[in-house]
Enzyme design. Structure first.
Site, mmCIF file in Angstrom:
data_model
loop_
_atom_site.group_PDB
_atom_site.id
_atom_site.type_symbol
_atom_site.label_atom_id
_atom_site.label_comp_id
_atom_site.label_asym_id
_atom_site.label_seq_id
_atom_site.Cartn_x
_atom_site.Cartn_y
_atom_site.Cartn_z
ATOM 1 N N GLN A 165 -11.102 1.566 -0.857
ATOM 2 C CA GLN A 165 -11.020 2.826 -1.876
ATOM 3 C C GLN A 165 -10.227 2.066 -3.095
ATOM 4 O OE1 GLN A 165 -8.615 6.124 0.309
ATOM 5 N NE2 GLN A 165 -8.240 4.282 1.478
ATOM 6 N N HIS B 219 -14.598 3.974 -4.128
ATOM 7 C CA HIS B 219 -14.202 4.786 -5.059
ATOM 8 C C HIS B 219 -14.624 4.096 -6.540
ATOM 9 C CE1 HIS B 219 -11.075 7.157 -2.561
ATOM 10 N NE2 HIS B 219 -12.134 7.661 -2.500
ATOM 11 N N GLY C 267 -2.992 -0.093 4.526
ATOM 12 C CA GLY C 267 -2.434 0.167 3.222
ATOM 13 C C GLY C 267 -3.026 1.399 2.451
ATOM 14 N N THR C 268 -3.051 2.477 3.372
ATOM 15 C CA THR C 268 -3.758 3.815 2.707
ATOM 16 C C THR C 268 -2.762 4.740 3.309
ATOM 17 O OG1 THR C 268 -5.519 4.967 2.457
ATOM 18 C CG2 THR C 268 -5.657 3.922 4.195
ATOM 19 N N ASN D 15 0.206 -0.684 8.136
ATOM 20 C CA ASN D 15 0.629 0.254 6.770
ATOM 21 C C ASN D 15 2.308 -0.112 6.789
ATOM 22 O OD1 ASN D 15 -0.265 1.634 4.608
ATOM 23 N ND2 ASN D 15 0.577 3.510 5.549
HETATM 24 P P1 OAD Z 1 -1.731 5.745 -1.681
HETATM 25 O O1 OAD Z 1 -0.836 5.407 -2.911
HETATM 26 O O2 OAD Z 1 -1.954 7.391 -1.476
HETATM 27 O O3 OAD Z 1 -0.869 5.039 -0.581
HETATM 28 C C1 OAD Z 1 -0.734 3.788 -0.338
HETATM 29 C C2 OAD Z 1 -0.209 3.546 1.217
HETATM 30 O O4 OAD Z 1 0.036 2.082 1.027
HETATM 31 C C3 OAD Z 1 1.117 4.447 1.449
HETATM 32 O O5 OAD Z 1 1.192 5.025 2.991
HETATM 33 C C4 OAD Z 1 2.032 3.244 1.415
HETATM 34 O O6 OAD Z 1 3.254 3.525 2.442
HETATM 35 C C5 OAD Z 1 1.305 2.103 1.904
HETATM 36 N N1 OAD Z 1 1.917 0.658 1.246
HETATM 37 C C6 OAD Z 1 2.502 0.666 0.278
HETATM 38 N N2 OAD Z 1 3.016 -0.824 -0.178
HETATM 39 C C7 OAD Z 1 2.633 -1.292 0.994
HETATM 40 C C8 OAD Z 1 2.613 -2.704 1.615
HETATM 41 N N3 OAD Z 1 3.128 -3.607 0.848
HETATM 42 N N4 OAD Z 1 2.120 -3.111 2.714
HETATM 43 C C9 OAD Z 1 1.293 -2.201 3.350
HETATM 44 N N5 OAD Z 1 1.106 -0.738 2.946
HETATM 45 C C10 OAD Z 1 1.851 -0.475 2.185
HETATM 46 O O7 OAD Z 1 -3.249 4.981 -1.888
HETATM 47 P P2 OAD Z 1 -4.459 5.202 -1.370
HETATM 48 O O8 OAD Z 1 -4.280 5.612 0.270
HETATM 49 O O9 OAD Z 1 -5.239 3.997 -1.306
HETATM 50 O O10 OAD Z 1 -8.532 7.559 -5.211
HETATM 51 O O11 OAD Z 1 -5.046 6.474 -2.277
HETATM 52 C C11 OAD Z 1 -6.300 6.708 -1.967
HETATM 53 C C12 OAD Z 1 -7.083 7.414 -3.079
HETATM 54 O O12 OAD Z 1 -6.128 8.272 -3.932
HETATM 55 C C13 OAD Z 1 -7.137 6.151 -4.291
HETATM 56 O O13 OAD Z 1 -8.359 5.631 -3.896
HETATM 57 C C14 OAD Z 1 -7.420 6.942 -5.290
HETATM 58 C C15 OAD Z 1 -6.106 7.899 -5.168
HETATM 59 O O14 OAD Z 1 -6.315 9.113 -5.960
HETATM 60 C C16 OAD Z 1 -9.065 7.688 -6.705
HETATM 61 O O15 OAD Z 1 -8.678 7.297 -7.603
HETATM 62 C C17 OAD Z 1 -10.623 8.195 -6.720
#
Ligand code: OAD
Length: 234
Positions: free
Chosen positions: A92, A110, A176-177, A202
């Site tokens: 993503q 994305h 990491g999502t 995660n």
């Molecule tokens: P998020 O910011 O929603 O989530 C990030 C996740 O990574 C969270 O669950 C954190 O706990 C976890 N995290 C943070 N630091 C970490 C680390 N060091 N190791 C492992 N995990 C960690 O990001 P996404 O799920 O990628 O879309 O968001 C999905 C979409 O929402 C993105 O692609 C973007 C956004 O709006 C668009 O822009 C189209």
């Protein structure tokens, strides 16, 4: 875990790039805490105030070029190189850290910061510079380039290929999502319905954490190399 596993689909999100210094979206200090999605990440926002949107993405495009892949990106590239079954990384993320770590088969559902999309001729061009000055499209010359990013309300890319890979997979891994944005957030349910093994890596439980067979919590730079080591037999 490795028994009977040949084909793997890995979904990555902002958490895998967090330790490279790229902001995640949700949670404290996340991008969507300081910017309203409706102002910068929708087609309506671009139509209303293109300069605001282009400036926002120009900053992000410049920033990612300063960052480096971390141990999690490197580990996935190693897995891809050494795994004898098929492996697809569906990300993503709009950065290029998987590729810079050496991964060759990465599907950006994305979009990508380093790509510009011409809304006149529909051609995408590799792009590193700012778009704010409305530079001409390298293909047709029209000043109609926009960030090649899937905005809210738009269809993610290459969904057919992703679902085809999920159908062939033995294992689905989510790294990491937050599991907040569909359709990616639904892949774990799709994988379960197809009878696949599922694993989450995660920092904290994602919204769909309970759907995974196994959920390991911690930083990606530690969890991913450890898991890759297991998959490759130590
Ligand atoms: P998020 O910011 O929603 O989530 C990030 C996740 O990574 C969270 O669950 C954190 O706990 C976890 N995290 C943070 N630091 C970490 C680390 N060091 N190791 C492992 N995990 C960690 O990001 P996404 O799920 O990628 O879309 O968001 C999905 C979409 O929402 C993105 O692609 C973007 C956004 O709006 C668009 O822009 C189209």
């Amino acid at each position: 875990m490795t028994d009977a596993i040949r084909n793997i689909v890995i979904l990555t999100g902002a958490g895998i790039s967090a330790e490279s210094g790229i902001d995640t979206f949700r949670g404290a200090g996340g991008l969507w805490e300081n910017h309203r999605v409706e102002d910068v990440a929708t087609p309506e926002a671009f139509a209303r105030d293109p300069s605001l949107v282009l400036r926002f993405y120009d900053q992000r495009r410049a920033a990612i070029q300063e960052k480096l892949p971390n141990a999690a990106h490197v580990a996935l590239a190693r897995l891809e190189a050494e795994w004898t079954g098929s492996l697809l990384i569906v990300t993503q993320n709009v950065d290029d850290l998987h590729e810079r770590a050496g991964a060759g088969r990465v599907l950006h559902m994305h979009g990508e910061h380093l790509s510009a999309w011409c809304t006149s001729c529909d051609i995408r061009s590799r792009w590193r510079a700012p778009l704010l000055g409305r530079p001409p499209c390298p293909a047709c010359g029209a000043r109609s380039l926009r960030p090649d990013i899937v905005w809210f309300g738009e269809m993610p890319y290459r969904m057919g290929e992703i679902y085809a890979a999920l159908r062939e997979a033995d294992l689905f891994v989510s790294i990491g999502t937050s599991g907040a944005v569909y359709p990616a957030a639904g892949f774990v349910r799709d994988a379960r319905e197809l009878g696949k093994r599922t694993l989450e890596l995660n920092l904290e439980p994602s919204q769909g954490s309970f759907l995974f067979h196994e959920s390991r919590l911690g930083p990606a730079s530690e969890l991913v190399p450890a898991w890759v080591g297991e998959m490759l037999g130590g």
